[in-house]
Design an enzyme around this catalytic site. Structure first.
Site, short mmCIF file in Angstrom:
data_model
loop_
_atom_site.label_atom_id
_atom_site.label_comp_id
_atom_site.label_asym_id
_atom_site.label_seq_id
_atom_site.Cartn_x
_atom_site.Cartn_y
_atom_site.Cartn_z
N THR A 144 26.80 30.97 94.93
CA THR A 144 27.94 30.47 94.14
C THR A 144 28.57 29.36 94.96
O THR A 144 28.07 28.25 94.96
CB THR A 144 28.93 31.61 93.83
OG1 THR A 144 29.28 32.28 95.04
CG2 THR A 144 28.32 32.60 92.87
N LYS A 170 23.70 36.80 99.05
CA LYS A 170 24.71 35.76 98.79
C LYS A 170 26.10 36.32 99.07
O LYS A 170 26.34 37.51 98.94
CB LYS A 170 24.61 35.27 97.35
CG LYS A 170 25.14 36.25 96.33
CD LYS A 170 26.21 35.66 95.45
CE LYS A 170 27.31 35.07 96.25
NZ LYS A 170 28.61 35.04 95.56
N THR A 181 31.35 37.89 95.64
CA THR A 181 30.39 38.87 95.17
C THR A 181 29.24 38.92 96.14
O THR A 181 28.52 37.93 96.32
CB THR A 181 29.88 38.50 93.77
OG1 THR A 181 31.01 38.28 92.95
CG2 THR A 181 29.07 39.62 93.17
#
Lengths: 391, 391
Positions: A144, A170, A181
């Site tokens: 992201t 990630k 997240t």
């Protein structure tokens, strides 16, 4: 433990531009040619993404594929969120010719928005057809605001066989404007007892992803998934011998490396601070104190400013209520003794230590044998910018 | 409840430049011509300032004076810290001709540094001689990075007598580079039963200083002190009648007003957000959820950026583990219904609400009758600057 993305035998993956985040790789797939044992760990947040609600029902099946997307967390989306992902999963299963309930899901992104179902249903066959054993795009599909991809791989010798352990993750980045997240996928071709796979992963998790903090906030989407397809053909790891030890070390190193990457790539972060309490009477006290210091806005700002007044750390310990004599503890920062028996010791050497990117803050409670550490980022202007300016 | 500093009958105060912070008013004194009943509340931090350690021994005596300084917290200073303040207290007591054990202390400032004893002993008679019933400097003497002084006063009619309730506070500012230190002094000339004084103060405290957060960090010096010298000559308040109700309201209004001032003057703050949970099954759940939202860096940054994604709030509630159905709650922001029955409602009206300086975030759990609120500041660039750049 190399920083490259190597797929174990029998695994393929892919990452494509799925038009969830136009112009960016946002849709990824992991596929195993043969059924995998799977063990997974999910967020403890009561707000769980629809992906996770479905995964929890399927995780004990033999797994063939994991579909992931960034750009939309599919959280706080109710039954429609679950129905949507079932729909997409059907297309994936059909295209790959695998059972529908052998497909798992993961997502990261904005909360409270339904998935763009039409687009994603159209994209599902595309990502299936992009699968490759030499794929390099999957790690990007789950990014992201991550500035760099997070991967670790190692190759182990077991008898005359080669076992590969590979992990991709990630976090702890933000998707505009939502929550960090953490997603981690571990793939291995090892032949290993499922209980031992879980045990190795659980222990590695405890020392890595359970010990990092960027901002103390917990995501509805946190997922750590481990897939073992047994393609390496090694003698099955079913006891805690040499092979298990080597396997566990590979998993631990991968998780720790990715966890450290997540903190150093945390929003606006300039430093990774390892806050470690040693010689505590209880493990709970060590954990409580380490976490309080790691999450203290004051301490985090002080590390950013490279101007750490020990009072902030002592006060953070004091406010946890843990039973420790503040006049007998010692504090070392990067090997520099900064507090000794109730006295602060200041000097230019401390200033130098604080300029480092990785700082070890070691606090000796001098009362027992328990310990705990937390990896923390600092709190910076860029953190505020990333989380205030996005809309 | 006026924002001016009025001393009740029989009280004097003073603030002088005591050379702890050269060029600034840093030393203050409150004095009562007659002995006061006193009730006080101190920080729960295990690291307590030497001032507080001494106060705890004296607080049940009849009190005549409170000596306060900014620029040095006198915390983590061991027995020498206590000895130092005893020494200063002796000079104050002698100059004022009051018993040594009728003098209390309060301090705010850097942790871990001994007081400049010689200078302070020399200054003690100076501040004593500066006492005045029309003093305007005491509120400044306890300021650190506060941008404005925090005072509230009200005058009540009780029979044919006039009762004054006056409070002065500081916080939640930083003294470079250390902790926010909340200090509050309430003075009254009311004739009131000591137990009722404590009860009124305790209740007011619960709804004010116990419900504010700037950064979630707790100081070793937090002190709320109430002094009643009985000079008003009113009929003693010894029952919970009309007079007690009026007195309690004056105390509550003063504490709430100063608490709100502290948040709006919190480091770098641009907004005061009242995070309120209503209709919770338990008070504990309401408190836990309100506090988690109020301390969430993500939520605080979002308020600063005036771009609040509800997902952050829902996720903050979810991570507390409180037993609430996120699909049935509603969320109002400044009267705008932003979440209803598991659905987000976005729109331009929300953007307008977020531009306000004071924002009411109201979350209805729809499961019981308990409630709780927290006043919180936002998290801004200036917060990071104040806490990183200082040295």
């Amino acid at each position: 433990m190399e920083k490259k993305y190597v797929l174990p035998k029998g695994f393929k993956s892919a990452g494509i531009q799925g038009q969830i985040k136009p112009g960016k790789i946002d849709t990824g797939l992991i596929f195993s040619e043969t059924p995998c044992d799977c063990t997974a760990f999910f967020t403890k947040n009561k707000l769980k993404s629809a992906h996770i609600l479905l995964d929890q029902k399927r995780v004990n099946n033999k797994i063939r594929a994991v579909y992931a997307n960034s750009g939309n967390a599919n959280a706080f989306t109710g039954q429609q969120g679950v129905d949507n992902i079932i729909e997409i999963g059907k297309v994936v299963a059909k295209t790959l010719n695998v059972p529908e309930n052998s497909v798992l899901f993961a997502a990261t992104g904005i909360i409270g928005k339904q998935l763009p179902l039409d687009i994603m249903v159209k994209n599902a066959p595309v990502v299936c057809n992009a699968l490759s054993a030499k794929d390099d795009n999957y790690p990007k599909a789950i990014m992201t605001t991550d500035k760099f991809r997070k991967v670790r791989s190692s190759v182990l010798k077991m008898g005359n066989k080669t076992v590969t352990v590979s992990a991709v993750g990630k976090g702890a980045g933000m998707i505009s404007p939502d929550m960090a997240t953490l997603l981690v996928f571990l793939m291995t071709d090892a032949v290993i007892d499922k209980k031992l796979l879980r045990e190795a992963a659980k222990e590695a998790l405890e020392y890595s992803f359970n010990r990092i903090t960027v901002d103390g906030d917990m995501s509805p989407n946190d997922t750590v998934m481990c897939l073992a397809n047994g393609q390496a053909g090694n003698k099955k790891i079913s006891l805690k011998g040499k092979d298990y030890t080597a396997f566990k070390k590979a998993v631990s190193d991968a998780f720790y490396g990715i966890a450290e990457d997540m903190v150093s790539d945390g929003e606006g972060a300039t430093k990774v601070v390892k806050v470690e309490i040693i010689n505590s009477k209880t493990k709970a006290a060590a954990k409580k104190a380490a976490l309080r210091i790691a999450n203290s806005q004051l301490v985090k700002c002080a590390f950013f400013g490279e101007s750490l007044n020990m009072g902030r750390i002592l006060s953070a310990i004091g406010q946890t209520g843990v039973n420790v004599d503040l006049n007998s503890i010692s504090i070392d920062i990067g090997g520099y003794r900064a507090v000794e028996k109730g006295k602060l010791i200041t000097g230019d050497a401390l200033k130098k230590v604080l300029k480092q990117d990785k700082i070890h803050l070691l606090i000796d409670f001098k009362q027992g044998k328990e310990k705990h550490y937390i990896l923390a980022s600092d709190l910076t202007y860029d953190y505020v910018r990333e989380n205030a300016d996005y809309s």
